[in-house]
Design a protein around this motif. Structure first.
Motif, PDB file in Angstrom:
ATOM      1  N   ARG A 534       0.842  -1.197  -0.177  1.00  0.00           N
ATOM      2  CA  ARG A 534       0.017  -0.125   0.111  1.00  0.00           C
ATOM      3  C   ARG A 534       0.925   1.255   0.125  1.00  0.00           C
ATOM      4  NH1 ARG A 534      -3.858   0.314   4.665  1.00  0.00           N
ATOM      5  NH2 ARG A 534      -2.167  -0.642   5.953  1.00  0.00           N
ATOM      6  N   ALA A 550      -0.945   3.312  10.461  1.00  0.00           N
ATOM      7  CA  ALA A 550      -0.550   2.134   9.728  1.00  0.00           C
ATOM      8  C   ALA A 550       0.093   1.225  10.470  1.00  0.00           C
ATOM      9  CB  ALA A 550       0.539   2.917   8.794  1.00  0.00           C
ATOM     10  N   THR A 647       3.631  -1.132   3.883  1.00  0.00           N
ATOM     11  CA  THR A 647       3.137   0.195   3.467  1.00  0.00           C
ATOM     12  C   THR A 647       3.647   1.663   3.543  1.00  0.00           C
ATOM     13  OG1 THR A 647       1.142  -0.819   4.901  1.00  0.00           O
ATOM     14  CG2 THR A 647       1.168   1.801   4.675  1.00  0.00           C
TER      15      THR A 647
END
Length: 661
Positions: A534, A550, A647
């Motif tokens: 991501r 996150a 992420t």
């Protein structure tokens, strides 16, 4: 086996207390090596051979003689019969290399699956039965993709054929492994040490083995791998630890550090160390009884020049000089009709006149003082750097303010390497039997020389990735690096098939390769899971909140979590994590149920791995480096630390090389 070792009674089997102490130490070491690891199964596979090894095709068909359980350690029963065969034994090799195309006389290969040390599954491969279906390899895949928690673990259950070839390479040859992120090059290097200790234990017990890592955090991360395989005597160190002859308190500019790491400095140091040698101007007169023996100055000069021309170490030449002078005296004695022997030569070498001449002609070298003078005395540096370094380079090397003494000098890490070189010019550095050098791409030529001295009569396994070179002096290519190391004939192997980094993550990071290492192949991944990737844009005002969110999301999953950020941003992120009630660790600290999150400066991320990585502000990571290429290489390292998911959280624009612009 451990109980048997613990029950040994040596009270009446040794001649004296010294022997008893030595024997007890060996028993204690054996007991320690047999320590049980509750969550690490001793066996992970089974081989059923078509014919018992060594029996030939017409040999007896004995199931027990042709079936072997393969494991991390050799295990025998109370009668001494083997129950589990060490993975390093020759009979275990087909477990890693046999295939349907080349079964290596293996009828069946069985892999066992474990969860928390408990046997939960098994999977069979019938390698010589054409009617048998191809197996899915699900247990192997599950082991490769198992979450990472805590320090690095061994990979004996998942070693691949191309890795096994490197692991089992002979002791006599040196090997260089160019490996993309996640290809297991560090694990291959550690398992190669374990294999060599198994195959050449007596020799390596005498000469020693050493694993060199990039930093202490990395060494703490890998420190449990070899003990889990029963190998407790392998030394571990950083290059900085190897050359810690002076206290490092200073720091060089990138240009000064690059220049001090240049291989040309070896010639400058060689000249400087020999600068104390002066040509004799007076004869040596040795008195023996009523006779006087005179060696003229010109003959002494011939002896000194011959020793200089031979290029032997300063200390060795200094020890040889009095014996050479004594030999010249003995030649005159024999010409006069005397018959001197070795005792006379030894006595002449210790004569006060000879000792005084040696002290004046060839004084001992002080490595630290020699380097200090080079870096603080412009005239001394100019004299010994003439034709090697330009005047501008000489000015870059000089300290702005000369220190008063060796102890007061603010030595840098690069200075310590120079002192190590000077020490070797004076006295030979002891060589080990085998050295593993990890993250080698970051070493300077002078650091390579320092490592090479530690394996000058042994072999080396070099591990690294040109694309991950993040120092101003990182190596441009392995042939050059191996030449500096003193192993130009080392075999270069390339690993491009990844086992750690998910497909989508390695593909995303590989966008940087054309900019940082255009000659390297792009890595692939054998993992079935594409991985969780991501890329989350944020705003400057909410960026830290996005990073915290996150991290919380990553902590809802099994495994370790690494928050990687530019070093200048670490203090602020640490404060934000604490304020948000998210406990976190520093690199190398043990994980716990209460703290699975590690806050990692990007400068320390190399060689580490986490199940989930949250990458904070890529632009800040690249901006923290002295140039764009080094910054992009640092970013490449940070992007490839993830095992299951990545992420990326950014408020600033992503680097063009990452977006494809």
């Amino acid at each position: 086996m451990r109980a048997d070792a613990e029950s040994l009674d040596i009270a009446d089997v040794t001649a004296n207390w010294v022997n008893a102490e030595v024997l007890q130490a060996q028993i204690d070491s054996r007991i320690k090596a047999l320590a049980d690891h509750a969550h690490t199964p001793l066996f992970f596979g089974r081989l059923d051979y078509l014919h018992a090894p060594g029996a030939g095709e017409d040999g007896p068909e004995d199931a027990d003689a042709s079936r072997f359980y393969i494991g991390r350690r050799h295990v025998h029963d109370a009668d001494g019969d083997p129950m589990v065969v060490d993975w390093r034994a020759p009979v275990s090799q087909p477990f890693y290399r046999a295939s349907r195309k080349e079964p290596m006389d293996v009828a069946l290969r069985r892999r066992f699956g474990f969860t928390g040390g408990e046997l939960t599954a098994y999977e069979d491969e019938h390698l010589t039965d054409p009617a048998a279906e191809e197996t899915t390899g699900r247990l192997l895949q599950a082991e490769i993709e198992r979450p990472r928690v805590g320090p690095m673990r061994d990979i004996v259950a998942t070693i691949q054929p191309e890795q096994d070839v490197i692991v089992r390479a002979g002791l006599a040859g040196s090997v260089c492994v160019q490996g993309a992120p996640g290809t297991g090059k560090t694990a291959v290097g550690l398992h190669r040490v374990a294999y060599l200790l198994y195959a050449h234990r007596e020799r390596l017990a005498r000469t020693g083995t050493l694993v060199i890592g990039p930093n202490d955090s990395f060494l703490r991360y890998i420190e449990q791998v070899l003990p889990a395989l029963g190998e407790l005597d392998v030394q571990q160190a950083t290059v900085e630890g190897l050359v810690a002859h002076v206290e490092v308190r200073g720091e060089d500019s990138p240009e000064a550090a690059r220049l001090k790491g240049d291989a040309r400095m070896a010639e400058v140091l060689r000249r400087a160390v020999r600068s104390g040698v002066t040509m004799p101007t007076e004869p040596v007169v040795v008195v023996r009884g009523s006779r006087r023996w005179r060696i003229p100055a010109y003959e002494l000069e011939e002896i000194v020049r011959e020793l200089l021309d031979r290029g032997i170490r300063h200390g060795a030449a200094r020890e040889a000089l009095p014996r050479r002078i004594a030999h010249a005296v003995l030649v005159r004695m024999e010409a006069a009709g005397e018959a001197p022997d070795d005792r006379v030569q030894d006595a002449v070498a210790r004569n006060p006149a000879v000792k005084a001449a040696v002290k004046a002609i060839w004084p001992p070298a002080d490595p630290a003082r020699t380097v200090l003078r080079l870096l603080s005395d412009a005239d001394f540096l100019a004299e010994h750097a003439e034709g090697v370094l330009t005047p501008g380079e000489q000015r870059t090397l000089l300290w702005p303010k000369p220190p008063r003494s060796v102890r007061s000098a603010r030595w840098s890490a690069a200075d310590a390497v120079l002192v190590d070189e000077a020490r070797d010019l004076a006295e030979r550095t002891p060589s080990l039997g085998h050295v593993v050098l990890d993250e080698a791409q970051d070493l300077s030529p002078m650091q390579y020389r320092a490592v090479g001295r530690r394996c000058s009569t042994g072999s080396v396994t070099v591990l690294g990735d040109i694309a991950q070179g993040t120092t101003p002096w990182s190596t441009p290519g392995w042939p050059e690096a191996l030449t500096h190391l003193g192993k130009p004939d080392a075999r270069i192997e390339e690993l491009t098939e990844g086992f750690r980094v998910p497909r989508d993550v390695i593909a995303y990071a590989s966008r940087l390769l054309p900019s940082i290492a255009p000659g390297l192949k792009e890595a692939t991944s054998v993992r079935e899971s594409a991985g969780d990737l991501r890329v989350l844009p944020s705003t400057a005002g909410t960026h830290e909140d996005a990073v915290l969110e996150a991290c919380r999301a990553a902590l809802t999953r099994e495994g370790s979590v690494g928050l990687i950020a530019a070093a200048p941003r670490v203090p602020a992120l640490s404060a934000a994590l604490s304020a948000a009630g998210l406990p976190h660790l520093a690199p190398g600290e043990e994980t716990s149920p209460d703290a699975r999150l590690t806050l990692v400066p990007a400068t320390l991320a190399k060689g580490l791995e986490y199940d989930y990585v949250v990458l904070d502000e890529p632009a800040a990571i690249t901006a923290a480096e002295p140039d764009e290429r080094t910054g992009l290489r640092r970013l490449y390292v940070a992007l490839t630390r993830a095992v299951s998911g990545l992420t990326v959280v950014h408020a600033e624009p992503l680097p063009d090389a990452l977006t494809g612009r």
